[in-house]
Design an enzyme around this catalytic site. Sequence first.
Site, short mmCIF file in Angstrom:
data_model
loop_
_atom_site.label_atom_id
_atom_site.label_comp_id
_atom_site.label_asym_id
_atom_site.label_seq_id
_atom_site.Cartn_x
_atom_site.Cartn_y
_atom_site.Cartn_z
CB ALA A 249 -1.01 0.03 1.13
CB ALA A 250 4.45 2.06 -0.18
N GLY A 251 2.37 2.57 -2.49
CA GLY A 251 1.96 3.29 -3.72
C GLY A 251 0.58 3.91 -3.56
CG ASP A 252 -2.56 1.40 -2.85
OD1 ASP A 252 -2.42 1.49 -4.09
OD2 ASP A 252 -2.66 0.32 -2.26
O1 RIB Z 1 -1.53 -1.90 -3.31
C1 RIB Z 1 -1.73 -2.84 -2.30
C2 RIB Z 1 -3.00 -3.58 -2.54
O2 RIB Z 1 -2.88 -4.36 -3.71
C3 RIB Z 1 -3.37 -4.57 -1.45
O3 RIB Z 1 -4.12 -3.99 -0.41
C4 RIB Z 1 -4.11 -5.65 -2.20
O4 RIB Z 1 -5.47 -5.71 -1.92
C5 RIB Z 1 -3.84 -5.38 -3.67
O5 RIB Z 1 -4.95 -4.89 -4.28
#
Ligand code: RIB
Length: 310
Positions: A249-252
Amino acid sequence: MSILVFGSINMDLVARVPQLPLPGETIQGSHFTTSPGGKGANQAVAVAKLGAEVALIGRVGEDGFGQELMEHLQRFGVDVGAIATDPHTSTGIAQILVDDRGQNQIAIVGGANHTIGNVELDQLKQRLPQAKILLLQLEIPLPMVIAAAQRAKAAGVTVILDPAPAPDALPDELYSAVDILTPNETEASRLVGFPVTDQDSAAIATETLQNRGIDTVIITLGDRGSFCRTPTEAFFTPAIAVDVVDTVAAGDGFNGAIATALQNGQPWREAIHWATCAAGLCCTRSGAQFSLPNCQDVDEKASATSSKNR
Ligand code: RIB
């Protein structure tokens, strides 16, 4: 004005392992957890934790995971009024392995994310007049991503696309409907057709992608930082030093922070440094949504590192 996220919602099934297995290899893991994830949901939670108003448009299954994920999103402060429940499909899941160095391997089963359709596009249409920014990723059907980007662009809303998971190519309609593209080095390499591994290759790749019709391209290079090219400037931003626990989730977190910073009127260099701090802090904790930092933590990290980094 709010930020909209149109995208995926997953339950992450996370196993900690000493090292990522080779094909055909069986290894012994140490911990197992389920935690809320999905690139779309993670972006929405990142924005909410950073203090901006955000609504997520997406779909879950009518099952225990779906219900749990909705509860988490609400608790984090995300507007879930535009999330549909699909009685015929299971909620999306991601099978995640994280090794001792914090590196991960992810396999997703899209489930309800793959049945997103006109219901969600209608929700988007209703909400666009109150929105300034739309965040997109690629864990839902590509025609829906294109339709959402085109509708937002026509409504004057800034469209940010994280082209993840890495596509082989993006259709031309998407290049003309996206304002800001944020690939990591793997995604950027696939899109441009040459290896993007460092600052110099990222500088060339951002130019290549800009020539295809995108205003601003930001290529993230993991612990080496990122390269950004806007219509008026091009610059490198170093990463911040952190003790990595898990990079999920670092990119998110980076994308959510970029959207929040732009919504708050931060200039590009400041916005990217701030988002770099958000992504870095996300790597210091495990899990996807649980690891995303709040605004105060990012502000503190950004001021503590700003003179060193810029
Ligand atoms: O970017 C991380 C996410 O990628 C995770 O939370 C997982 O669900 C995938 O979609």
